[in-house]
Design a protein around this motif. Structure first.
Motif, PDB file in Angstrom:
ATOM      1  N   ALA A  93      42.402  47.629  51.468  1.00 22.70           N
ATOM      2  CA  ALA A  93      42.192  46.475  52.347  1.00 22.70           C
ATOM      3  C   ALA A  93      41.017  46.718  53.285  1.00 22.70           C
ATOM      4  O   ALA A  93      40.174  45.828  53.491  1.00 22.70           O
ATOM      5  N   ALA A  94      40.954  47.926  53.851  1.00 22.23           N
ATOM      6  CA  ALA A  94      39.844  48.249  54.755  1.00 22.23           C
ATOM      7  C   ALA A  94      38.521  48.268  54.003  1.00 22.23           C
ATOM      8  O   ALA A  94      37.508  47.741  54.481  1.00 22.23           O
ATOM      9  N   GLY A  95      38.514  48.870  52.804  1.00 17.95           N
ATOM     10  CA  GLY A  95      37.282  48.927  52.019  1.00 17.95           C
ATOM     11  C   GLY A  95      36.788  47.550  51.639  1.00 17.95           C
ATOM     12  O   GLY A  95      35.595  47.239  51.766  1.00 17.95           O
ATOM     13  N   GLY A  96      37.722  46.686  51.180  1.00 20.09           N
ATOM     14  CA  GLY A  96      37.330  45.329  50.822  1.00 20.09           C
ATOM     15  C   GLY A  96      36.827  44.542  52.012  1.00 20.09           C
ATOM     16  O   GLY A  96      35.830  43.805  51.918  1.00 20.09           O
TER      17      GLY A  96
ATOM     18  N   GLY B 108      43.245  59.958  35.622  1.00 24.13           N
ATOM     19  CA  GLY B 108      43.880  58.649  35.546  1.00 24.13           C
ATOM     20  C   GLY B 108      43.199  57.639  36.441  1.00 24.13           C
ATOM     21  O   GLY B 108      43.045  56.462  36.076  1.00 24.13           O
ATOM     22  N   LEU B 109      42.753  58.088  37.624  1.00 25.35           N
ATOM     23  CA  LEU B 109      42.076  57.192  38.555  1.00 25.35           C
ATOM     24  C   LEU B 109      40.681  56.813  38.078  1.00 25.35           C
ATOM     25  O   LEU B 109      40.080  55.865  38.599  1.00 25.35           O
ATOM     26  N   VAL B 110      40.166  57.558  37.094  1.00 20.15           N
ATOM     27  CA  VAL B 110      38.858  57.222  36.527  1.00 20.15           C
ATOM     28  C   VAL B 110      39.014  56.455  35.212  1.00 20.15           C
ATOM     29  O   VAL B 110      38.361  55.433  34.981  1.00 20.15           O
ATOM     30  N   ILE B 111      39.919  56.930  34.335  1.00 20.97           N
ATOM     31  CA  ILE B 111      40.124  56.281  33.051  1.00 20.97           C
ATOM     32  C   ILE B 111      40.771  54.907  33.228  1.00 20.97           C
ATOM     33  O   ILE B 111      40.494  53.969  32.477  1.00 20.97           O
ATOM     34  N   GLY B 112      41.641  54.778  34.255  1.00 19.86           N
ATOM     35  CA  GLY B 112      42.280  53.489  34.506  1.00 19.86           C
ATOM     36  C   GLY B 112      41.274  52.362  34.694  1.00 19.86           C
ATOM     37  O   GLY B 112      41.332  51.331  34.003  1.00 19.86           O
ATOM     38  N   PRO B 113      40.317  52.506  35.625  1.00 15.99           N
ATOM     39  CA  PRO B 113      39.293  51.467  35.767  1.00 15.99           C
ATOM     40  C   PRO B 113      38.453  51.272  34.507  1.00 15.99           C
ATOM     41  O   PRO B 113      37.992  50.151  34.247  1.00 15.99           O
ATOM     42  N   ALA B 114      38.253  52.342  33.740  1.00 16.93           N
ATOM     43  CA  ALA B 114      37.499  52.196  32.492  1.00 16.93           C
ATOM     44  C   ALA B 114      38.242  51.274  31.527  1.00 16.93           C
ATOM     45  O   ALA B 114      37.644  50.388  30.900  1.00 16.93           O
ATOM     46  N   LEU B 115      39.570  51.468  31.417  1.00 13.86           N
ATOM     47  CA  LEU B 115      40.376  50.583  30.572  1.00 13.86           C
ATOM     48  C   LEU B 115      40.318  49.145  31.078  1.00 13.86           C
ATOM     49  O   LEU B 115      40.186  48.205  30.292  1.00 13.86           O
ATOM     50  N   GLY B 116      40.439  49.011  32.409  1.00 15.76           N
ATOM     51  CA  GLY B 116      40.360  47.676  32.975  1.00 15.76           C
ATOM     52  C   GLY B 116      39.029  47.009  32.686  1.00 15.76           C
ATOM     53  O   GLY B 116      38.961  45.812  32.379  1.00 15.76           O
TER      54      GLY B 116
ATOM     55  N   ILE C  66      40.424  56.311  47.977  1.00 21.70           N
ATOM     56  CA  ILE C  66      40.887  55.004  47.505  1.00 21.70           C
ATOM     57  C   ILE C  66      39.973  53.895  48.010  1.00 21.70           C
ATOM     58  O   ILE C  66      39.730  52.906  47.313  1.00 21.70           O
ATOM     59  N   ALA C  67      39.443  54.057  49.246  1.00 25.46           N
ATOM     60  CA  ALA C  67      38.484  53.069  49.756  1.00 25.46           C
ATOM     61  C   ALA C  67      37.203  53.100  48.922  1.00 25.46           C
ATOM     62  O   ALA C  67      36.621  52.045  48.609  1.00 25.46           O
ATOM     63  N   TYR C  68      36.769  54.300  48.543  1.00 24.59           N
ATOM     64  CA  TYR C  68      35.582  54.430  47.696  1.00 24.59           C
ATOM     65  C   TYR C  68      35.805  53.764  46.337  1.00 24.59           C
ATOM     66  O   TYR C  68      34.926  53.048  45.834  1.00 24.59           O
ATOM     67  N   GLN C  69      36.972  54.015  45.726  1.00 25.43           N
ATOM     68  CA  GLN C  69      37.263  53.426  44.421  1.00 25.43           C
ATOM     69  C   GLN C  69      37.207  51.901  44.489  1.00 25.43           C
ATOM     70  O   GLN C  69      36.658  51.242  43.599  1.00 25.43           O
ATOM     71  N   GLU C  70      37.793  51.339  45.562  1.00 23.44           N
ATOM     72  CA  GLU C  70      37.784  49.889  45.735  1.00 23.44           C
ATOM     73  C   GLU C  70      36.364  49.377  45.949  1.00 23.44           C
ATOM     74  O   GLU C  70      35.923  48.417  45.295  1.00 23.44           O
ATOM     75  N   VAL C  71      35.645  50.024  46.860  1.00 25.21           N
ATOM     76  CA  VAL C  71      34.285  49.575  47.185  1.00 25.21           C
ATOM     77  C   VAL C  71      33.362  49.716  45.975  1.00 25.21           C
ATOM     78  O   VAL C  71      32.565  48.816  45.680  1.00 25.21           O
ATOM     79  N   PHE C  72      33.472  50.831  45.263  1.00 30.41           N
ATOM     80  CA  PHE C  72      32.576  51.072  44.127  1.00 30.41           C
ATOM     81  C   PHE C  72      32.716  49.973  43.074  1.00 30.41           C
ATOM     82  O   PHE C  72      31.716  49.415  42.597  1.00 30.41           O
TER      83      PHE C  72
ATOM     84  N   SER D  70      44.535  52.192  39.754  1.00 26.92           N
ATOM     85  CA  SER D  70      43.148  51.760  39.920  1.00 26.92           C
ATOM     86  C   SER D  70      42.595  51.002  38.725  1.00 26.92           C
ATOM     87  O   SER D  70      41.418  50.653  38.716  1.00 26.92           O
ATOM     88  N   SER D  71      43.425  50.723  37.717  1.00 28.89           N
ATOM     89  CA  SER D  71      42.925  50.037  36.522  1.00 28.89           C
ATOM     90  C   SER D  71      42.458  48.617  36.837  1.00 28.89           C
ATOM     91  O   SER D  71      41.642  48.046  36.116  1.00 28.89           O
ATOM     92  N   LEU D  72      42.972  48.044  37.930  1.00 23.73           N
ATOM     93  CA  LEU D  72      42.606  46.662  38.278  1.00 23.73           C
ATOM     94  C   LEU D  72      41.276  46.538  38.998  1.00 23.73           C
ATOM     95  O   LEU D  72      40.744  45.425  39.124  1.00 23.73           O
ATOM     96  N   PHE D  73      40.721  47.632  39.490  1.00 27.72           N
ATOM     97  CA  PHE D  73      39.535  47.532  40.337  1.00 27.72           C
ATOM     98  C   PHE D  73      38.341  46.846  39.664  1.00 27.72           C
ATOM     99  O   PHE D  73      37.667  46.033  40.299  1.00 27.72           O
TER     100      PHE D  73
END
Length: 488
Positions: A431-434, A179-187, A293-299, A55-58
């Motif tokens: 893909a669905a979230g986007g 990791g799913l939270v810190i990853g986007p923070a790093l990104g 995962i849809a929430y992470q993408e949408v958020f 999720s670092s790319l989100f």
């Protein structure tokens, strides 16, 4: 009483094979009754290494797709971003069972090390992507060759004595969630460094040509350190025939059962698909994972979208700030608060409570977009922390149910099945979230659930279904046998 205990300890003496790594682990567990911090640290680092790239790319994916110039309209960017996010999960869905079989045949450690190497190579190449299709292919290959999570779930149970297995799985889920939270923070912090840190990264330099390489490089360097440390990772798989009578008898005594390994060989034909406590927990886990995962993408896409489209118009570093706060809150909650609440309510009752509370919380997000200034930053941090805490609470409870629903000799296969099913659902999620976010942003003036109200409503439909299925009669909990009750 002490005499009976001594007799039992004498009977439990096993015959250990000198050159078997699994026997060495079992012998260490027999001699050491408390929890080894090193083992917890190993689980934490390996799982974190795997979850960071997911999720670092989100936070920067919206801008990355925009730079590829593949989207004809601004509203289409989220849809293309969803395909990039789904490529990883699609690759993992296709290979998780294979990697589970390899782990059962050759050991947990080789699969873990191959997975870490895949992070180093393909996560780095993703940061160097110059086209939309290169980005999709790199994410697909990263998912296909990164099959370590299933074996690590089994490893988290095998490395500890039975009374500490719940702690091992809790560590796994905590590292995964963080990791799913810190990853986007790093990104968020490290993407587009030329714009954020011009005094360190000059314009027209390498970092300007590849503005999304730095966060990928940071994660790959961390993965390289974990790879070196993994050379000392204990292997829990036995590499000798399990036919010794001494092992059969002592194994039966240790589990409080009259069964020997020969009995278990017969029972290995048990069909996991007919184990409803396992299958019901996997189904709920898949739905919650799809929602997550849809929430992470949408958020992440919603926070960087323009105000005109119902977003918050945040920069990637502001998104990084929000997710970093969520990560700190998650660590504090898992270490200091969750154990006490889990003991008070039980894992599933606690998961049901948080699942119900998450529904009105998520539906409040479009109203958060009406705020501005300091109040916006405070509220978005609060709701983000609460949402992530609730999701990890539900997933941790389901992990415990899955591993308690099967005996040890089926645990690896059960975790492989769980990972495969979850990956299929998570491949759909981004893909669905986007796509749904793109659609909702095209109906800003609709009379029913206009704009982003619709995307968060549909997320709630998925999450609400998962919460509903956590109640009986759908979700079944395996009852303890008399011997298990005695050991408890």
């Amino acid at each position: 009483m002490e005499e009976v205990k001594n007799i039992r300890q004498g009977l439990l003496k096993k015959h250990y094979h000198e050159n078997c790594s699994g026997c060495k682990v079992d012998k260490a567990k027999e001699l050491k009754t408390d929890v080894t911090i090193t083992n917890l640290f190993n689980i934490w680092m390996v799982v974190l290494c795997s979850s960071l790239p997911i999720s670092s790319l989100f936070p920067y994916l919206y801008f990355m797709v925009q730079d590829f110039h593949i989207a004809k309209r601004e509203e289409d960017i989220s849809g293309y971003a969803g395909y990039v996010g789904s490529a990883f999960m699609l690759g993992r869905a296709l290979t998780s069972i294979l990697w589970g079989m390899v782990a059962d045949r050759y050991g947990r450690k080789p699969v873990v090390m191959i997975g870490i190497v895949s992070v180093i190579i393909f996560n780095t190449l993703f940061g160097l992507s110059t086209s939309f299709w290169m980005a999709v292919i790199m994410r697909f290959l990263l998912g296909s060759l990164n099959g370590l999570l299933g074996p690590m779930k089994a490893y988290s149970s095998e490395i500890f004595r039975e009374e500490h297995q719940a702690l091992g799985l809790s560590t796994f889920s905590a590292a995964w969630g963080i990791g799913l939270v810190i990853g986007p923070a790093l990104g968020g912090y490290l993407a587009q460094p030329v714009e954020k840190y011009p005094h360190l990264f000059p314009k027209d330099s390498f970092w300007d040509k590849f503005p999304y390489f730095l966060p990928c490089l940071a994660i790959s360097v961390f993965a390289l350190v974990v790879l070196v440390a993994s050379f000392w990772l204990p292997e829990t798989l036995h590499n000798h025939p399990h036919s010794d009578e001494s092992n059969d008898d002592s194994g039966a005594l240790e589990t409080g059962s009259n069964e020997t390994d020969n009995d278990k060989i017969i029972r290995k034909g048990d069909n996991l698909f007919l184990n409803w406590p396992l299958m019901s927990s996997i189904i709920v886990y898949c739905i919650i994972s799809l929602h997550d995962i849809a929430y992470q993408e949408v958020f992440s896409l919603w926070t960087v979208s323009s105000r005109r489209l119902g977003g918050l118009n945040f920069t990637t570093d502001i998104v990084g700030d929000v997710l970093a706060v969520s990560g700190v809150g998650l660590i504090i909650f898992q270490l200091a608060i969750y154990p006490a609440l889990e003991r008070a309510f039980g894992p599933i009752r606690f998961a049901r409570i948080t699942g119900v509370l998450s529904i009105p919380l998520l539906q409040s997000y479009p109203f958060v977009a009406m705020l501005s200034g300091v109040s916006l930053y405070v509220v978005i941090n609060v709701v983000s922390v609460l949402k992530n805490l609730m999701t990890v609470t539900i997933i941790t409870g389901l992990f415990l149910l899955q591993n308690r629903a099967v005996e040890q000799y089926q645990r690896g296969a059960a975790n492989g099945l769980s990972m495969t099913a979850m990956s299929v659902f998570k491949a759909i999620g981004p893909a669905a979230g986007g796509a749904i976010l793109t659609w909702s942003q095209k109906r800003m003036h609709a009379s029913f659930l206009p704009g982003t109200h619709m995307v968060f409503f549909l997320l709630n439909v998925i999450g609400g279904l998962g919460v509903l299925l956590m109640f009986t009669p759908f979700l079944k909990v395996k009852k303890k046998t008399p011997s298990e009750e005695l050991r408890a």
